[in-house]
Design a protein around this motif. Structure first.
Motif, PDB file in Angstrom:
ATOM      1  N   MET B   1      48.761  12.897 -13.961  1.00  0.00           N
ATOM      2  CA  MET B   1      49.245  13.707 -12.837  1.00  0.00           C
ATOM      3  C   MET B   1      49.756  12.783 -11.723  1.00  0.00           C
ATOM      4  SD  MET B   1      47.220  16.631 -10.687  1.00  0.00           S
ATOM      5  CE  MET B   1      46.228  15.540  -9.720  1.00  0.00           C
ATOM      6  N   GLU B   2      50.969  13.069 -11.271  1.00  0.00           N
ATOM      7  CA  GLU B   2      51.517  12.237 -10.209  1.00  0.00           C
ATOM      8  C   GLU B   2      50.955  12.685  -8.867  1.00  0.00           C
ATOM      9  OE1 GLU B   2      55.864  10.587  -8.763  1.00  0.00           O
ATOM     10  OE2 GLU B   2      55.694  12.542  -9.726  1.00  0.00           O
ATOM     11  N   GLY B   3      50.615  11.773  -8.052  1.00  0.00           N
ATOM     12  CA  GLY B   3      50.061  12.142  -6.753  1.00  0.00           C
ATOM     13  C   GLY B   3      49.779  10.937  -5.894  1.00  0.00           C
ATOM     14  N   VAL B   4      49.261  11.213  -4.718  1.00  0.00           N
ATOM     15  CA  VAL B   4      48.893  10.147  -3.792  1.00  0.00           C
ATOM     16  C   VAL B   4      47.414  10.287  -3.483  1.00  0.00           C
ATOM     17  CG1 VAL B   4      49.213   9.239  -1.466  1.00  0.00           C
ATOM     18  CG2 VAL B   4      51.176  10.055  -2.750  1.00  0.00           C
ATOM     19  N   GLN B   5      46.693   9.200  -3.579  1.00  0.00           N
ATOM     20  CA  GLN B   5      45.262   9.261  -3.295  1.00  0.00           C
ATOM     21  C   GLN B   5      45.032   9.172  -1.785  1.00  0.00           C
ATOM     22  OE1 GLN B   5      42.773   6.825  -5.792  1.00  0.00           O
ATOM     23  NE2 GLN B   5      41.223   6.651  -4.179  1.00  0.00           N
ATOM     24  N   LEU B   6      44.173  10.070  -1.321  1.00  0.00           N
ATOM     25  CA  LEU B   6      43.859  10.147   0.104  1.00  0.00           C
ATOM     26  C   LEU B   6      42.377   9.801   0.274  1.00  0.00           C
ATOM     27  CD1 LEU B   6      45.810  11.285   2.330  1.00  0.00           C
ATOM     28  CD2 LEU B   6      44.524  13.413   2.166  1.00  0.00           C
ATOM     29  N   ASN B   7      42.070   8.768   1.020  1.00  0.00           N
ATOM     30  CA  ASN B   7      40.671   8.403   1.244  1.00  0.00           C
ATOM     31  C   ASN B   7      40.250   8.790   2.656  1.00  0.00           C
ATOM     32  OD1 ASN B   7      40.660   7.344  -1.266  1.00  0.00           O
ATOM     33  ND2 ASN B   7      40.258   5.230  -0.646  1.00  0.00           N
ATOM     34  N   LEU B   8      39.326   9.744   2.757  1.00  0.00           N
ATOM     35  CA  LEU B   8      38.833  10.166   4.072  1.00  0.00           C
ATOM     36  C   LEU B   8      37.513   9.433   4.316  1.00  0.00           C
ATOM     37  CD1 LEU B   8      39.390  13.976   3.439  1.00  0.00           C
ATOM     38  CD2 LEU B   8      40.941  12.425   4.602  1.00  0.00           C
ATOM     39  N   ILE B   9      37.491   8.563   5.288  1.00  0.00           N
ATOM     40  CA  ILE B   9      36.322   7.694   5.471  1.00  0.00           C
ATOM     41  C   ILE B   9      35.523   8.139   6.704  1.00  0.00           C
ATOM     42  CG2 ILE B   9      35.572   5.294   5.757  1.00  0.00           C
ATOM     43  CD1 ILE B   9      38.169   4.523   4.328  1.00  0.00           C
ATOM     44  N   SER B  10      34.262   8.376   6.480  1.00  0.00           N
ATOM     45  CA  SER B  10      33.424   8.979   7.528  1.00  0.00           C
ATOM     46  C   SER B  10      33.095   7.975   8.632  1.00  0.00           C
ATOM     47  CB  SER B  10      32.122   9.499   6.917  1.00  0.00           C
ATOM     48  OG  SER B  10      31.308   8.391   6.570  1.00  0.00           O
ATOM     49  N   LYS B  11      32.747   8.527   9.785  1.00  0.00           N
ATOM     50  CA  LYS B  11      32.327   7.708  10.924  1.00  0.00           C
ATOM     51  C   LYS B  11      31.083   6.897  10.564  1.00  0.00           C
ATOM     52  CE  LYS B  11      31.046   8.232  15.804  1.00  0.00           C
ATOM     53  NZ  LYS B  11      29.908   7.328  15.735  1.00  0.00           N
ATOM     54  N   ASP B  12      30.147   7.546   9.818  1.00  0.00           N
ATOM     55  CA  ASP B  12      28.906   6.861   9.443  1.00  0.00           C
ATOM     56  C   ASP B  12      29.206   5.588   8.664  1.00  0.00           C
ATOM     57  OD1 ASP B  12      27.472   8.749  10.672  1.00  0.00           O
ATOM     58  OD2 ASP B  12      26.907   9.865   8.873  1.00  0.00           O
ATOM     59  N   ARG B  13      30.121   5.701   7.707  1.00  0.00           N
ATOM     60  CA  ARG B  13      30.435   4.518   6.898  1.00  0.00           C
ATOM     61  C   ARG B  13      31.125   3.448   7.745  1.00  0.00           C
ATOM     62  NH1 ARG B  13      34.135   3.867   1.494  1.00  0.00           N
ATOM     63  NH2 ARG B  13      33.811   1.639   1.353  1.00  0.00           N
ATOM     64  N   LEU B  14      32.043   3.900   8.604  1.00  0.00           N
ATOM     65  CA  LEU B  14      32.784   2.937   9.439  1.00  0.00           C
ATOM     66  C   LEU B  14      31.856   2.215  10.406  1.00  0.00           C
ATOM     67  CD1 LEU B  14      35.912   5.133  10.188  1.00  0.00           C
ATOM     68  CD2 LEU B  14      35.914   2.994   8.904  1.00  0.00           C
ATOM     69  N   ASP B  15      30.867   2.960  10.943  1.00  0.00           N
ATOM     70  CA  ASP B  15      29.951   2.352  11.911  1.00  0.00           C
ATOM     71  C   ASP B  15      29.128   1.223  11.295  1.00  0.00           C
ATOM     72  OD1 ASP B  15      30.860   3.952  13.884  1.00  0.00           O
ATOM     73  OD2 ASP B  15      29.178   5.348  13.887  1.00  0.00           O
ATOM     74  N   LYS B  16      28.960   1.290   9.981  1.00  0.00           N
ATOM     75  CA  LYS B  16      28.162   0.250   9.314  1.00  0.00           C
ATOM     76  C   LYS B  16      28.981  -1.009   9.023  1.00  0.00           C
ATOM     77  CE  LYS B  16      25.204   3.583   6.977  1.00  0.00           C
ATOM     78  NZ  LYS B  16      25.311   4.467   5.836  1.00  0.00           N
ATOM     79  N   MET B  17      30.276  -0.919   9.230  1.00  0.00           N
ATOM     80  CA  MET B  17      31.147  -2.049   8.845  1.00  0.00           C
ATOM     81  C   MET B  17      31.530  -2.895  10.054  1.00  0.00           C
ATOM     82  SD  MET B  17      33.661   0.097   6.331  1.00  0.00           S
ATOM     83  CE  MET B  17      34.315  -1.145   5.275  1.00  0.00           C
ATOM     84  N   ALA B  18      31.628  -4.189   9.837  1.00  0.00           N
ATOM     85  CA  ALA B  18      32.147  -5.083  10.886  1.00  0.00           C
ATOM     86  C   ALA B  18      33.665  -4.886  10.979  1.00  0.00           C
ATOM     87  CB  ALA B  18      31.822  -6.521  10.529  1.00  0.00           C
ATOM     88  N   SER B  19      34.232  -5.298  12.112  1.00  0.00           N
ATOM     89  CA  SER B  19      35.669  -5.073  12.338  1.00  0.00           C
ATOM     90  C   SER B  19      36.540  -5.622  11.216  1.00  0.00           C
ATOM     91  CB  SER B  19      36.098  -5.716  13.654  1.00  0.00           C
ATOM     92  OG  SER B  19      35.612  -4.974  14.725  1.00  0.00           O
ATOM     93  N   MET B  20      36.289  -6.885  10.859  1.00  0.00           N
ATOM     94  CA  MET B  20      37.145  -7.503   9.841  1.00  0.00           C
ATOM     95  C   MET B  20      36.954  -6.847   8.483  1.00  0.00           C
ATOM     96  SD  MET B  20      39.274  -9.495  11.052  1.00  0.00           S
ATOM     97  CE  MET B  20      39.940 -10.151   9.541  1.00  0.00           C
TER      98      MET B  20
END
Lengths: 211, 118
Positions: B1-20
């Protein structure tokens, strides 16, 4: 981010207020073709008789930052001495195919694209070494671009004075009001850097904002 | 199936990550053709760093840059400026040849995602 760095950033504007410099280093920022170098040339011509660099309708004509020191502006008894940095246009994408549309040969278009990417990096690095910013926007274009949002956000985060220049008001579809509505928290001065329209108001605003 | 993958990333996950770490993850996803939507977005400094790293990775053939859109920061009061930490707002990022912004206001982003090469 280190605690000391955060404290320095948060309270930097207080230190700047108490220990005001006699010379302010001001960066001219904006997207490609907003008229940054045209404005730099206008300011330099009016106050030093010189110019900063060449301009063209091909995007990314300015691909290296240029610094001109000691430009003294005097308006209504107020004066300010500026070191002016004319920066390359900021962009999130650079495709050499765009330059081919302006008639550039492929090799030159690729070279320009490579230099333009380096220019964007250089412009971003200069943000750490400035005392204020003149953000030039093309008032015939939508002001809500990511480049404008990113620059405004960075200047606000650093607590630096910002003056928005709504350029190209000589063009029929210009709308400085749209820029004022988009960024109501900052002063906006409508001008035409090319024609010199309303340029005295800009000098007055520069003296008040950075003086 | 042709399509584009969309990744919705939660605030919780982002908060655990360093900037880089965040920026590297975004660039890797986007370079592989995905659209990334960040719930809490990036700080202005992270946005500038993302643009800087994007410029380093542009090549003529495969990757010409990113389309990135976020809402402007809401203007803050005096005490927020003194003590508040600047937070990002929802941000949409994709490869420049696939994602096009059609309209953007202070409370609305309208984007067009193209299938295949744009």
């Amino acid at each position: 981010m280190g605690l000391i760095f955060r404290i320095r950033k948060k309270f930097g504007f207080l230190f700047k207020w108490f220990f005001k410099k006699d010379r302010m280093k001001i960066g001219i920022y904006g997207p490609p073709n907003a008229g940054k170098t045209t404005l730099a040339n206008r300011i330099l011509r009016d106050w030093t008789g010189d110019v900063m660099g060449s301009v063209s309708n091909v995007p990314h004509e300015t691909r290296r930052a240029r610094l001109r020191e000691g430009v003294r502006i005097e308006v209504d008894g107020k004066s300010v001495t500026l070191d002016i940095v004319d920066t390359p246009g900021l962009a999130t994408k650079i495709d050499f195919h765009e330059f081919l549309k302006y008639g550039l040969p492929e090799e030159e278009a690729k070279r320009r694209a490579k230099e333009a990417t380096e220019g964007v990096i250089e412009a971003i690095k200069w943000l750490d070494d400035l005392d204020g910013v003149l953000l030039v926007m093309d008032s015939t274009e939508d002001p809500f671009t990511q480049v404008n949002v990113t620059i405004v956000g960075n200047i606000e985060a650093r607590g630096l004075p910002l003056l928005i220049v709504a350029n190209k008001i000589d063009l029929p579809n210009a709308s400085p009001a749209r820029i004022k509505a988009a960024f109501p928290q900052h002063p906006v001065v409508p001008i035409s850097a090319l024609k010199g329209l309303n340029i005295d108001s800009l000098y007055k605003a520069i003296a008040e904002r950075f003086g | 199936m042709e399509g584009v993958q969309l990744n919705l990333i939660s605030k919780d996950r982002l908060d655990k990550m360093a900037s880089m770490e965040k920026i590297r993850m975004i660039l890797d996803e986007v370079k592989s053709g995905k659209i990334v939507v960040l719930e809490s977005g990036l700080t202005p400094e992270e946005e500038a760093k993302l643009i800087e790293l994007t410029m380093l990775e542009i090549d003529h053939e495969n990757f010409v840059g990113i389309e990135v859109e976020s809402y402007p920061q809401k203007s803050k009061g005096f005490f927020d400026k003194l003590f508040g930490k600047s937070k990002g707002r929802l941000t949409v990022i994709g490869p420049a040849n696939r994602l096009k912004t059609l309209q953007k206001r202070d409370d609305l982003i309208t984007a067009l995602v193209q299938l295949g090469e744009g």
